[in-house]
Design an enzyme around this catalytic site. Structure first.
Site, PDB file in Angstrom:
ATOM      1  CD1 TRP A  66       0.855  -3.094   4.684  1.00  0.00           C
ATOM      2  CD2 TRP A  66       1.587  -3.096   6.804  1.00  0.00           C
ATOM      3  NE1 TRP A  66       0.566  -4.319   5.232  1.00  0.00           N
ATOM      4  CE2 TRP A  66       0.999  -4.350   6.518  1.00  0.00           C
ATOM      5  CE3 TRP A  66       2.098  -2.862   8.074  1.00  0.00           C
ATOM      6  CZ2 TRP A  66       0.926  -5.370   7.476  1.00  0.00           C
ATOM      7  CZ3 TRP A  66       2.033  -3.872   9.031  1.00  0.00           C
ATOM      8  CH2 TRP A  66       1.464  -5.104   8.721  1.00  0.00           C
TER       9      TRP A  66
ATOM     10  CD  GLU B 294       4.032  -2.513   2.284  1.00  0.00           C
ATOM     11  OE1 GLU B 294       4.168  -1.681   3.210  1.00  0.00           O
ATOM     12  OE2 GLU B 294       4.770  -3.516   2.169  1.00  0.00           O
TER      13      GLU B 294
ATOM     14  CE  LYS C 180       1.257  -9.147   4.988  1.00  0.00           C
ATOM     15  NZ  LYS C 180       2.045  -8.860   6.168  1.00  0.00           N
TER      16      LYS C 180
ATOM     17  CG  ASP D 171       6.514  -6.146   0.630  1.00  0.00           C
ATOM     18  OD1 ASP D 171       6.884  -7.269   0.233  1.00  0.00           O
ATOM     19  OD2 ASP D 171       6.794  -5.707   1.758  1.00  0.00           O
TER      20      ASP D 171
ATOM     21  CG  HIS E 119       2.973  -7.500   0.830  1.00  0.00           C
ATOM     22  ND1 HIS E 119       2.710  -6.281   1.412  1.00  0.00           N
ATOM     23  CD2 HIS E 119       3.772  -8.158   1.720  1.00  0.00           C
ATOM     24  CE1 HIS E 119       3.322  -6.186   2.576  1.00  0.00           C
ATOM     25  NE2 HIS E 119       3.982  -7.312   2.777  1.00  0.00           N
TER      26      HIS E 119
ATOM     27  CG  HIS F 218       8.370  -2.126   1.330  1.00  0.00           C
ATOM     28  ND1 HIS F 218       7.525  -2.268   2.396  1.00  0.00           N
ATOM     29  CD2 HIS F 218       8.987  -0.923   1.477  1.00  0.00           C
ATOM     30  CE1 HIS F 218       7.616  -1.192   3.161  1.00  0.00           C
ATOM     31  NE2 HIS F 218       8.484  -0.357   2.629  1.00  0.00           N
TER      32      HIS F 218
ATOM     33  CG  ASP G  49       4.997 -11.039   3.533  1.00  0.00           C
ATOM     34  OD1 ASP G  49       6.020 -10.585   3.011  1.00  0.00           O
ATOM     35  OD2 ASP G  49       4.315 -10.400   4.354  1.00  0.00           O
TER      36      ASP G  49
ATOM     37  CG  ASP H 265       9.114  -9.563   5.306  1.00  0.00           C
ATOM     38  OD1 ASP H 265       9.338  -8.777   4.367  1.00  0.00           O
ATOM     39  OD2 ASP H 265       8.000  -9.657   5.850  1.00  0.00           O
TER      40      ASP H 265
ATOM     41  CG  ASP I 242       9.491  -4.528   4.458  1.00  0.00           C
ATOM     42  OD1 ASP I 242       9.940  -4.743   5.596  1.00  0.00           O
ATOM     43  OD2 ASP I 242       8.277  -4.631   4.183  1.00  0.00           O
TER      44      ASP I 242
END
Ligand code: RNT
Ligand code: ZN
Length: 411
Positions: A179, A220, A222, A253, A256, A280, A288, A290, A320
């Site tokens: 990433w 990955e 995004k 992910d 993303h 992820h 995003d 997280d 993640d």
């Protein structure tokens, strides 16, 4: 009859086997990210976090060094059921006396020792292309500066060597996820050339001659990041095409994409073309962000797509997220358990019957059945699974005790 026995017979009426579900769940590895423990700071002196990702909050007790991070991980892992792997970032090199382009297996030998000590299934790995002086103008593998690109190419190649070492040590495949933070805050003048440079850098990395039996490389994508709102070089279309043409893997992910795009729908789309996918698993709140993974609808859908498509060996699950506003060990355990719950929930279903209803266009029955599943005694099976793993649903007192004794001392 105890609650589990009752649940077992109730699920059996639907054609779902709780014993089989528990046995299968035990063998699905979840790769737990090391970076929840220290707010993604790392151990190699990167200091503050960069690259368009951010932790917020200042809960006391952040692990400040390798010893503390290991202690925390060990305590958290002991409260997690099932098969676990450790997902490491290169910035967690131990006593690295050199820069990231020259990292060697020896800088991670202590991690291998630790992972073996606590009986993990293996280690997965990530080049760290943020929080470093060679991120120039926000760019790494796509930088117009050749020396910058070369530094990060060499870093990635170093990571592939380290991944081979992990694979040898644990006798299983190591997932290496690439990433990069590269992108632009505002409207770019050229969207193509940075992508061509990224493509060329990836070609050079893959040409290093790594052992594809031991290492799976993933990319990955995004859609945007903080400070890179207008354009990211590693977009979804870029990486999906790159991965398909170069026979590597896509990592999805679920933070993303546009909030109305669902990774649960992307998994079966990719399964039509790829024999492996990496995830992820995170939880985005409006963006995003997280947040800690919870047992929520999209997580359940993701797990269903893995289970009902017989893709347990094909979809590599990694976590993640990073929350610095709550107890970090609890964040780890809650997220890992949520993933396990979602998998168990998906395993406790007669998918064959539901698929037949769909094929026969019996959509009324399909809707009703799917609603019924939601209120079956899932909790009793979950508790039984935990019991067999030597755990209980309630784990917070253990973490609170650890907080009182260990974390409080970290000023
Ligand atoms: C960033 C990506 C990336 C990182 C970790 C630390 O948006 O999700 O995977 O979170 O590598
Ligand atoms: Zn990610």
């Amino acid at each position: 009859m105890n609650a589990y026995e009752l649940a077992k017979s109730e699920y059996a009426e639907y054609g779902a086997d709780t014993e089989k579900a528990i046995a299968e769940l035990k063998n699905i590895p979840v790769s737990v990210h090391c970076w929840q423990g220290d707010d993604v700071v790392g151990l190699d002196g990167g200091g503050s976090l960069s690259g368009g990702i951010q932790t917020t909050g200042n809960y006391p007790g952040r692990a400040r060094n390798f010893k503390e991070l290991k202690e925390d991980l060990k305590t958290a892992f002991a409260l997690m059921p099932g098969k676990k792997r450790l997902n490491l970032h290169a910035s967690y090199a131990v006593n690295a006396d050199t820069d990231r382009d020259k990292y060697k297996p020896e800088h991670f030998a202590e991690w291998v020792k630790f992972a073996k000590e606590i009986n993990l299934d293996g280690i997965d790995f990530n080049p760290t292309m943020f929080s470093h002086k060679n991120v120039k103008d926000g760019l790494t593998l796509s930088s117009p500066d050749e020396s910058i690109r070369n530094f990060w190419i060499n870093h990635c190649i170093a990571c592939l060597r380290i991944a081979e070492y992990f694979a040898d040590e644990f006798k299983n495949t190591c997932m290496v996820n690439i990433w990069i933070p590269d992108g632009f805050k505002d409207v770019p003048a050229d969207r193509l050339t940075p992508r061509l440079r990224l493509k060329d850098s990836l070609d050079k990395i893959l040409a290093c001659g790594y052992d594809t039996e031991k290492v799976t490389v993933a990319v990955e994508s995004k859609v945007f990041g903080i400070g890179v709102e207008s354009y990211t070089v590693g977009s979804n279309e870029f990486y999906q095409n790159y991965a398909a043409k170069n026979n590597i893997c896509c990592l999805l992910d679920n933070g993303h994409y546009h909030p109305l795009e669902y990774v649960s729908d992307k998994i079966p789309a990719l399964l039509a073309f790829y024999d492996k996918i990496a995830l992820h698993v995170t939880r985005g709140v409006r963006w995003d962000s997280d947040h800690v993974v919870l047992f929520e609808d999209e997580l359940k859908e993701i797990a269903k797509e893995i289970v009902r498509n017989d893709a347990v060996d094909k979809v590599k699950i990694g976590l993640d997220y990073f929350d610095a506003s709550i107890n970090r060990l609890s964040a780890w355990v809650t997220g890992q358990r949520a993933m396990q719950k979602a998998l168990l929930f998906a395993l406790l279903c007669n998918h064959g019957e539901l698929k037949t209803l769909q094929d026969n266009a019996e959509f009324t029955e399909l809707m009703v059945k799917q609603e019924e599943y939601k209120t079956l005694p899932f909790g009793a099976v979950w508790k039984e699974y935990l019991r067999r793993e030597g755990l209980r649903d309630t784990y917070l007192p253990k973490i609170k005790e650890y907080e009182k004794v260990i974390l409080k001392e970290r000023k």
